[in-house]
Scaffold this motif. Structure first.
Motif, PDB file in Angstrom:
ATOM      1  N   PHE A   1       0.830  -1.198   0.000  1.00 25.17           N
ATOM      2  CA  PHE A   1       0.000   0.000   0.000  1.00 25.17           C
ATOM      3  C   PHE A   1       0.869   1.254   0.000  1.00 25.17           C
ATOM      4  N   GLY A   2       1.934   1.231   0.774  1.00 29.96           N
ATOM      5  CA  GLY A   2       2.845   2.373   0.806  1.00 29.96           C
ATOM      6  C   GLY A   2       3.515   2.611  -0.541  1.00 29.96           C
ATOM      7  N   ILE A   3       3.927   1.532  -1.193  1.00 26.71           N
ATOM      8  CA  ILE A   3       4.563   1.666  -2.509  1.00 26.71           C
ATOM      9  C   ILE A   3       3.570   2.210  -3.531  1.00 26.71           C
ATOM     10  N   VAL A   4       2.365   1.648  -3.565  1.00 27.23           N
ATOM     11  CA  VAL A   4       1.352   2.097  -4.521  1.00 27.23           C
ATOM     12  C   VAL A   4       0.955   3.540  -4.240  1.00 27.23           C
ATOM     13  N   SER A   5       0.790   3.873  -2.975  1.00 23.37           N
ATOM     14  CA  SER A   5       0.411   5.228  -2.601  1.00 23.37           C
ATOM     15  C   SER A   5       1.474   6.240  -3.014  1.00 23.37           C
ATOM     16  N   THR A   6       2.727   5.889  -2.821  1.00 25.00           N
ATOM     17  CA  THR A   6       3.821   6.775  -3.219  1.00 25.00           C
ATOM     18  C   THR A   6       3.908   6.884  -4.738  1.00 25.00           C
ATOM     19  N   ARG A   7       3.770   5.766  -5.405  1.00 24.67           N
ATOM     20  CA  ARG A   7       3.899   5.739  -6.875  1.00 24.67           C
ATOM     21  C   ARG A   7       2.824   6.566  -7.564  1.00 24.67           C
ATOM     22  N   PHE A   8       1.596   6.494  -7.072  1.00 23.84           N
ATOM     23  CA  PHE A   8       0.487   7.185  -7.722  1.00 23.84           C
ATOM     24  C   PHE A   8       0.066   8.451  -6.988  1.00 23.84           C
ATOM     25  N   ASN A   9       0.937   8.949  -6.111  1.00 23.20           N
ATOM     26  CA  ASN A   9       0.705  10.201  -5.380  1.00 23.20           C
ATOM     27  C   ASN A   9      -0.645  10.217  -4.677  1.00 23.20           C
ATOM     28  N   GLY A  10      -0.924   9.150  -3.954  1.00 26.44           N
ATOM     29  CA  GLY A  10      -2.167   9.067  -3.191  1.00 26.44           C
ATOM     30  C   GLY A  10      -2.142  10.045  -2.031  1.00 26.44           C
ATOM     31  N   PRO A  11      -3.308  10.332  -1.481  1.00 27.16           N
ATOM     32  CA  PRO A  11      -3.353  11.251  -0.338  1.00 27.16           C
ATOM     33  C   PRO A  11      -2.575  10.699   0.847  1.00 27.16           C
ATOM     34  N   SER A  12      -1.832  11.536   1.484  1.00 28.09           N
ATOM     35  CA  SER A  12      -0.951  11.086   2.563  1.00 28.09           C
ATOM     36  C   SER A  12      -1.730  10.598   3.783  1.00 28.09           C
ATOM     37  N   TYR A  13      -2.944  11.093   3.991  1.00 28.62           N
ATOM     38  CA  TYR A  13      -3.694  10.649   5.159  1.00 28.62           C
ATOM     39  C   TYR A  13      -4.064   9.170   5.071  1.00 28.62           C
ATOM     40  N   LEU A  14      -4.189   8.625   3.854  1.00 26.68           N
ATOM     41  CA  LEU A  14      -4.475   7.198   3.724  1.00 26.68           C
ATOM     42  C   LEU A  14      -3.329   6.360   4.264  1.00 26.68           C
ATOM     43  N   SER A  15      -2.122   6.802   4.003  1.00 29.92           N
ATOM     44  CA  SER A  15      -0.958   6.083   4.535  1.00 29.92           C
ATOM     45  C   SER A  15      -0.939   6.154   6.056  1.00 29.92           C
ATOM     46  N   LEU A  16      -1.306   7.298   6.604  1.00 37.06           N
ATOM     47  CA  LEU A  16      -1.345   7.433   8.066  1.00 37.06           C
ATOM     48  C   LEU A  16      -2.409   6.526   8.681  1.00 37.06           C
ATOM     49  N   VAL A  17      -3.559   6.421   8.037  1.00 36.70           N
ATOM     50  CA  VAL A  17      -4.615   5.538   8.517  1.00 36.70           C
ATOM     51  C   VAL A  17      -4.143   4.085   8.461  1.00 36.70           C
ATOM     52  N   ALA A  18      -3.509   3.708   7.352  1.00 38.84           N
ATOM     53  CA  ALA A  18      -3.008   2.340   7.199  1.00 38.84           C
ATOM     54  C   ALA A  18      -1.965   2.020   8.260  1.00 38.84           C
ATOM     55  N   VAL A  19      -1.042   2.935   8.489  1.00 44.49           N
ATOM     56  CA  VAL A  19      -0.005   2.708   9.499  1.00 44.49           C
ATOM     57  C   VAL A  19      -0.631   2.661  10.890  1.00 44.49           C
ATOM     58  N   GLY A  20      -1.632   3.487  11.146  1.00 48.99           N
ATOM     59  CA  GLY A  20      -2.331   3.453  12.432  1.00 48.99           C
ATOM     60  C   GLY A  20      -3.000   2.108  12.673  1.00 48.99           C
ATOM     61  N   CYS A  21      -3.693   1.601  11.658  1.00 49.63           N
ATOM     62  CA  CYS A  21      -4.324   0.277  11.766  1.00 49.63           C
ATOM     63  C   CYS A  21      -3.265  -0.801  11.973  1.00 49.63           C
ATOM     64  N   PHE A  22      -2.160  -0.675  11.263  1.00 48.15           N
ATOM     65  CA  PHE A  22      -1.066  -1.627  11.402  1.00 48.15           C
ATOM     66  C   PHE A  22      -0.523  -1.621  12.830  1.00 48.15           C
ATOM     67  N   MET A  23      -0.391  -0.444  13.417  1.00 46.97           N
ATOM     68  CA  MET A  23       0.133  -0.349  14.775  1.00 46.97           C
ATOM     69  C   MET A  23      -0.817  -1.019  15.775  1.00 46.97           C
ATOM     70  N   VAL A  24      -2.122  -0.866  15.575  1.00 49.93           N
ATOM     71  CA  VAL A  24      -3.094  -1.522  16.454  1.00 49.93           C
ATOM     72  C   VAL A  24      -2.952  -3.041  16.347  1.00 49.93           C
ATOM     73  N   ILE A  25      -2.855  -3.551  15.109  1.00 44.73           N
ATOM     74  CA  ILE A  25      -2.697  -4.992  14.906  1.00 44.73           C
ATOM     75  C   ILE A  25      -1.366  -5.468  15.488  1.00 44.73           C
ATOM     76  N   LEU A  26      -0.329  -4.667  15.354  1.00 41.24           N
ATOM     77  CA  LEU A  26       0.975  -5.021  15.914  1.00 41.24           C
ATOM     78  C   LEU A  26       0.907  -5.129  17.438  1.00 41.24           C
ATOM     79  N   ILE A  27       0.192  -4.216  18.068  1.00 40.69           N
ATOM     80  CA  ILE A  27       0.034  -4.268  19.522  1.00 40.69           C
ATOM     81  C   ILE A  27      -0.752  -5.521  19.918  1.00 40.69           C
ATOM     82  N   LEU A  28      -1.802  -5.836  19.171  1.00 35.72           N
ATOM     83  CA  LEU A  28      -2.571  -7.051  19.463  1.00 35.72           C
ATOM     84  C   LEU A  28      -1.724  -8.308  19.267  1.00 35.72           C
ATOM     85  N   PHE A  29      -0.846  -8.296  18.248  1.00 38.39           N
ATOM     86  CA  PHE A  29       0.059  -9.424  18.036  1.00 38.39           C
ATOM     87  C   PHE A  29       1.030  -9.555  19.206  1.00 38.39           C
TER      88      PHE A  29
END
Length: 114
Positions: A72-100
Motif C-alpha cells: 500500500f505504501g509503494i502504490v500510494s507513493t507511486r500514484f501520489n495518493g493522499p498522505s492521510y491514507l498512509s497514516l490511517v493504514a499505518v495506524g491500523c497496522f500499529m493496532v494490529i501489531l500491539i494485538l500481536f
C-alpha cells in the motif's frame, strides 16, 4: 519513481514472518527472533504443539497484513495518493501489531514460562 526504502523493508519483514509461520506449522520447528524472543530456549517449551496452534494463525495474519501495508505504501507513493491514507493504514497496522504483541505475551505465559 520516489519509492520509500522502508516500504520494501516492511514487505521483506512480512514475507519473513509468513515464512517463519509456515515453517513452524509444517516442520514443528520454532525459531527464535520472529515469533519468540531470542532469549527463549525453544527446546524447553512445555507444549510446542499448543504454541504452534495458538501462534500460527496470528503470525500468518500479521505477516500478510505487513506485506499489504508495505505494498500500500509503494502504490500510494507511486500514484501520489493522499498522505492521510498512509497514516490511517499505518495506524491500523500499529493496532494490529500491539494485538500481536499481546498474543505473543499470552502465548509465552501459557506455553513457555513456568
Amino acid at each position: 519513481m520516489d519509492t520509500n526504502i522502508f516500504d520494501f523493508l516492511i514487505i521483506i519483514s512480512g514475507v519473513y514472518l509468513i515464512y517463519t509461520a509456515i515453517v513452524m506449522k509444517t516442520t514443528g520447528k520454532i525459531t527464535g527472533g520472529a515469533i519468540v524472543s531470542k532469549d527463549v530456549d525453544v527446546d524447553n517449551i512445555r507444549d510446542k504443539e499448543g504454541f504452534i496452534r495458538y501462534m500460527f494463525p496470528k503470525s500468518l495474519f500479521m505477516g500478510i497484513l505487513t506485506c499489504i501495508i508495505g505494498l500500500f505504501g509503494i502504490v500510494s507513493t507511486r500514484f501520489n495518493g493522499p498522505s492521510y491514507l498512509s497514516l490511517v493504514a499505518v495506524g491500523c497496522f500499529m493496532v494490529i501489531l500491539i494485538l500481536f504483541a499481546i498474543s505473543s505475551s499470552r502465548a509465552r505465559k501459557m506455553f513457555i514460562d513456568e
